[in-house]
Design a protein around this motif. Structure first.
Motif, mmCIF file in Angstrom:
data_model
loop_
_atom_site.group_PDB
_atom_site.id
_atom_site.type_symbol
_atom_site.label_atom_id
_atom_site.label_comp_id
_atom_site.label_asym_id
_atom_site.label_seq_id
_atom_site.Cartn_x
_atom_site.Cartn_y
_atom_site.Cartn_z
ATOM 1 N N ASP A 9 0.844 -1.192 0.000
ATOM 2 C CA ASP A 9 0.000 0.000 0.000
ATOM 3 C C ASP A 9 0.884 1.249 0.000
ATOM 4 O OD1 ASP A 9 -1.823 2.013 0.326
ATOM 5 O OD2 ASP A 9 -2.419 1.454 2.364
ATOM 6 N N ALA A 10 0.891 1.934 -1.135
ATOM 7 C CA ALA A 10 1.582 3.231 -1.224
ATOM 8 C C ALA A 10 0.593 4.306 -1.643
ATOM 9 C CB ALA A 10 2.729 3.153 -2.225
ATOM 10 N N PHE A 11 -0.686 4.094 -1.304
ATOM 11 C CA PHE A 11 -1.737 4.956 -1.823
ATOM 12 C C PHE A 11 -2.658 5.516 -0.739
ATOM 13 C CE2 PHE A 11 -0.599 1.501 -4.686
ATOM 14 C CZ PHE A 11 0.019 2.231 -5.679
ATOM 15 N N SER A 12 -2.757 4.866 0.399
ATOM 16 C CA SER A 12 -3.565 5.407 1.485
ATOM 17 C C SER A 12 -2.913 6.677 2.020
ATOM 18 C CB SER A 12 -3.710 4.388 2.616
ATOM 19 O OG SER A 12 -4.366 3.228 2.164
ATOM 20 N N PRO A 13 -3.688 7.704 2.320
ATOM 21 C CA PRO A 13 -3.095 8.953 2.824
ATOM 22 C C PRO A 13 -2.227 8.750 4.060
ATOM 23 C CG PRO A 13 -5.379 9.307 2.228
ATOM 24 C CD PRO A 13 -5.140 7.829 2.110
ATOM 25 N N GLU A 14 -2.601 7.802 4.916
ATOM 26 C CA GLU A 14 -1.897 7.611 6.182
ATOM 27 C C GLU A 14 -0.450 7.172 5.997
ATOM 28 O OE1 GLU A 14 -4.738 6.114 5.362
ATOM 29 O OE2 GLU A 14 -6.168 7.343 6.514
ATOM 30 N N VAL A 15 -0.143 6.466 4.906
ATOM 31 C CA VAL A 15 1.225 5.952 4.749
ATOM 32 C C VAL A 15 2.216 7.064 4.411
ATOM 33 C CG1 VAL A 15 0.339 3.697 4.045
ATOM 34 C CG2 VAL A 15 1.036 5.334 2.291
ATOM 35 N N TYR A 16 1.704 8.246 4.063
ATOM 36 C CA TYR A 16 2.585 9.369 3.771
ATOM 37 C C TYR A 16 2.968 10.157 5.019
ATOM 38 C CZ TYR A 16 2.051 8.486 -1.167
ATOM 39 O OH TYR A 16 2.109 7.900 -2.411
ATOM 40 N N ALA A 17 2.554 9.663 6.180
ATOM 41 C CA ALA A 17 2.919 10.320 7.434
ATOM 42 C C ALA A 17 4.355 10.012 7.851
ATOM 43 C CB ALA A 17 1.960 9.896 8.550
ATOM 44 N N ASP A 18 5.021 9.101 7.148
ATOM 45 C CA ASP A 18 6.406 8.722 7.454
ATOM 46 C C ASP A 18 7.176 8.683 6.143
ATOM 47 O OD1 ASP A 18 8.811 7.301 7.908
ATOM 48 O OD2 ASP A 18 7.941 6.200 9.589
ATOM 49 N N ASP A 19 8.069 9.653 5.932
ATOM 50 C CA ASP A 19 8.750 9.735 4.640
ATOM 51 C C ASP A 19 9.670 8.551 4.390
ATOM 52 O OD1 ASP A 19 10.386 10.810 6.702
ATOM 53 O OD2 ASP A 19 11.615 11.875 5.239
ATOM 54 N N ALA A 382 23.803 32.381 4.545
ATOM 55 C CA ALA A 382 24.674 33.509 4.886
ATOM 56 C C ALA A 382 24.656 33.839 6.373
ATOM 57 C CB ALA A 382 24.264 34.737 4.074
ATOM 58 N N ARG A 383 23.571 33.499 7.069
ATOM 59 C CA ARG A 383 23.408 33.998 8.442
ATOM 60 C C ARG A 383 23.239 32.916 9.506
ATOM 61 N NH1 ARG A 383 18.673 38.262 7.997
ATOM 62 N NH2 ARG A 383 19.048 38.307 10.243
ATOM 63 N N VAL A 384 22.918 31.705 9.102
ATOM 64 C CA VAL A 384 22.697 30.628 10.073
ATOM 65 C C VAL A 384 23.944 29.757 10.149
ATOM 66 C CG1 VAL A 384 21.359 28.532 10.539
ATOM 67 C CG2 VAL A 384 20.190 30.625 9.798
ATOM 68 N N ASP A 385 24.325 29.398 11.371
ATOM 69 C CA ASP A 385 25.518 28.577 11.565
ATOM 70 C C ASP A 385 25.180 27.090 11.609
ATOM 71 O OD1 ASP A 385 28.305 28.235 11.977
ATOM 72 O OD2 ASP A 385 27.924 27.895 14.116
ATOM 73 N N THR A 386 24.193 26.721 12.419
ATOM 74 C CA THR A 386 23.811 25.307 12.530
ATOM 75 C C THR A 386 22.296 25.171 12.595
ATOM 76 O OG1 THR A 386 23.917 25.306 14.955
ATOM 77 C CG2 THR A 386 25.929 24.676 13.763
ATOM 78 N N ILE A 387 21.807 24.025 12.106
ATOM 79 C CA ILE A 387 20.391 23.665 12.168
ATOM 80 C C ILE A 387 20.301 22.251 12.727
ATOM 81 C CG2 ILE A 387 18.230 23.410 10.877
ATOM 82 C CD1 ILE A 387 19.691 24.945 8.566
ATOM 83 N N GLU A 388 19.462 22.071 13.731
ATOM 84 C CA GLU A 388 19.255 20.742 14.305
ATOM 85 C C GLU A 388 17.757 20.503 14.458
ATOM 86 O OE1 GLU A 388 21.155 20.771 18.061
ATOM 87 O OE2 GLU A 388 23.202 20.733 17.263
ATOM 88 N N LEU A 389 17.349 19.254 14.308
ATOM 89 C CA LEU A 389 15.975 18.903 14.601
ATOM 90 C C LEU A 389 15.777 18.931 16.116
ATOM 91 C CD1 LEU A 389 15.267 15.922 12.161
ATOM 92 C CD2 LEU A 389 14.693 18.340 11.880
ATOM 93 N N ALA A 390 14.656 19.496 16.545
ATOM 94 C CA ALA A 390 14.338 19.565 17.970
ATOM 95 C C ALA A 390 13.143 18.673 18.299
ATOM 96 C CB ALA A 390 14.036 21.007 18.372
ATOM 97 N N GLY A 391 12.816 17.778 17.392
ATOM 98 C CA GLY A 391 11.699 16.861 17.562
ATOM 99 C C GLY A 391 11.440 16.177 16.234
ATOM 100 N N GLU A 392 10.442 15.311 16.200
ATOM 101 C CA GLU A 392 10.136 14.576 14.983
ATOM 102 C C GLU A 392 9.345 15.441 14.010
ATOM 103 O OE1 GLU A 392 10.886 11.464 13.713
ATOM 104 O OE2 GLU A 392 12.402 11.630 15.291
ATOM 105 N N PRO A 393 9.750 15.495 12.747
ATOM 106 C CA PRO A 393 8.931 16.179 11.737
ATOM 107 C C PRO A 393 7.571 15.488 11.620
ATOM 108 C CG PRO A 393 11.140 15.728 10.902
ATOM 109 C CD PRO A 393 11.007 14.972 12.184
ATOM 110 N N GLU A 394 6.531 16.262 11.375
ATOM 111 C CA GLU A 394 5.187 15.710 11.229
ATOM 112 C C GLU A 394 4.661 16.043 9.838
ATOM 113 O OE1 GLU A 394 0.724 15.954 13.251
ATOM 114 O OE2 GLU A 394 2.424 16.987 14.197
ATOM 115 N N TRP A 395 4.179 15.017 9.139
ATOM 116 C CA TRP A 395 3.747 15.158 7.754
ATOM 117 C C TRP A 395 2.228 15.228 7.640
ATOM 118 C CZ3 TRP A 395 7.187 15.152 3.522
ATOM 119 C CH2 TRP A 395 8.534 14.914 3.859
ATOM 120 N N VAL A 396 1.757 15.933 6.614
ATOM 121 C CA VAL A 396 0.339 15.901 6.270
ATOM 122 C C VAL A 396 0.002 14.522 5.719
ATOM 123 C CG1 VAL A 396 -1.482 16.920 4.850
ATOM 124 C CG2 VAL A 396 0.371 18.362 5.718
ATOM 125 N N LYS A 397 -1.119 13.973 6.151
ATOM 126 C CA LYS A 397 -1.544 12.656 5.674
ATOM 127 C C LYS A 397 -2.314 12.821 4.374
ATOM 128 C CE LYS A 397 -1.794 10.939 10.421
ATOM 129 N NZ LYS A 397 -2.699 10.550 11.528
#
Length: 414
Positions: A9-19, A382-397
């Protein structure tokens, strides 16, 4: 001849919640066949087109492969109900995306000049200043700790650009945003819980745009809504429904797909600090970095086409009237088209991704989206030094058009 099928199943909206999960499923499907016959409730049967070359083959031949009458995967019960009520699967909505030739070409030409580089060049300074404003916002937010990059930056930044081009007041931006998210996130209960797959939202969108269209017809301005409101084709004005559908498509698609690419791009820079370091060290990489962000995000996951005649695709006979789903996310991770496709490389070359589609229906706003993403990430680099995730990304279903709902990040400025 036996049709190749799959139980994946690669077609139900719910499976797109995890890339990661959806990428793995699509890869497994590609291992089973280039095109697969899908019989999965609640959808009518269709072919899934998984390979980059085959998606391009369909896209380039719009005489054999038609956009009408079925553009996206919708439950069969909803299609039946809408056909019974309106005589077609999309109700009163008929956008450029729903059209075939010659209607598509004639309608597209109405606004094409607004999305070419010559006109957009006049917006470059406005875009640069807007990008600076949003990195100023990042700096302010970062001083207080983690923040949601999607809500604070990725969503409002391209929204303001498209409302400016359309001539909509900044005060209407929150309404345009809500309607867009309900429309494109119609299968996500958090975005649209009424179960009509965006039809009621489209009618609300029409109600809002109807007032704007009337104003422009009475007193045209130098904006894109005036062009749409006063447009004629073959000497006749567009119908009200055509005008409202056109305006809705530009107002919604003109920012949502870009915001998805911005959000996913930021996520990938956080996940791949070495790539961000390369971007900071070499600003010339911002253009190829933007293309890699588009490839990785692929905000439009699929479109459907219908065979006009008996034909063949990847060695499989396809009968007239059968439908194919162009799986853009799969095509953009195709091992045959990309070296190490699951790696995020800001200097990837060549990068012939299909995030904007291909052929006659390629994205009208591609140049605008490229300019917006490049302007923002040039300023970030040009202006940002570092980027880190501060939690789990959440996707649209959603299995059609979408990206991240939330991206908690922790940013340190230079």
């Amino acid at each position: 001849m036996t049709r190749p099928t799959t139980t994946i199943d690669a077609f139900s909206p719910e499976v797109y919640a995890d890339d990661g999960e959806i990428a793995a499923r699509l890869a497994a499907m590609r291992g089973q066949g280039d095109v697969l016959w899908i019989e999965q409730d609640p959808y009518r049967p269709f072919w899934a087109v998984l390979r980059h070359a085959n998606v391009m083959e369909v896209e380039r031949n719009n005489k054999v492969w038609l956009n009408e009458p079925r553009l996206t995967l919708l439950p069969s019960w909803f299609e039946d109900r809408t056909i019974a009520q309106f005589g077609n699967r999309t109700g009163p909505v008929r956008t450029l995306l729903d059209m075939d030739e010659p209607d598509h070409r004639k309608h597209r030409q109405l606004t094409q000049s607004w999305f070419n580089s010559k006109y957009l060049d006049t917006l470059r300074e406005r875009m640069r200043l807007l990008a600076k404003d949003y990195v100023d916002r990042i700096e302010t937010l970062a001083a207080s700790g983690p923040f949601d990059f999607v809500e604070e930056v990725a969503v409002p930044y391209p929204l303001i650009m498209i409302t400016t081009i359309l001539g909509l007041p900044d005060s209407d931006a929150p309404l345009v945003l809500r309607l867009t998210q309900e429309l494109f996130g119609a299968s996500d209960p958090e975005r649209n819980a009424n179960g009509d797959f965006g039809l009621a939202t489209a009618m609300e969108f029409f109600g809002y745009l109807g007032g704007v269209v009337q104003q422009r017809r009475n007193a045209p301005l130098d904006d894109l809504m005036s062009v749409i409101a006063t447009a004629t084709i073959d000497g006749a004005p567009l119908s009200d429904m055509e005008t409202l559908s056109y305006g809705m498509l530009l107002a919604a698609a003109g920012h949502d797909t870009t915001s998805s690419s911005v959000g996913v791009g930021m996520m990938q820079l956080a996940r791949n600090p070495a790539e961000f370091a390369k971007l900071r060290a070499n600003p010339a990489l911002v253009a190829p970095a933007a293309q890699e962000m588009f490839r990785w995000a692929t905000p439009v996951r699929h479109f459907l086409r219908t065979a006009a005649v008996d034909t063949e695709l990847a060695g499989q006979p396809v009968k007239a009237g059968e439908h194919v789903a162009l799986m853009y996310l799969s095509a953009n991770r195709d091992e045959r088209a990309f070296d190490a496709p699951d790696e995020f490389r800001i200097d990837r070359s060549p990068n012939r991704h299909l995030a904007f589609g291909y052929g006659a229906h390629h994205c009208l706003g591609r140049i605008l989206a490229e300019m917006e993403v490049e302007a923002l990430f040039a300023e970030i680099a040009a202006r940002v030094d570092t980027i880190e995730l501060a939690g789990e990304p959440e996707w649209v279903k959603t299995n059609h058009t979408g990206g991240l709902k939330h991206l908690p990040v922790r940013v340190r400025m230079k």
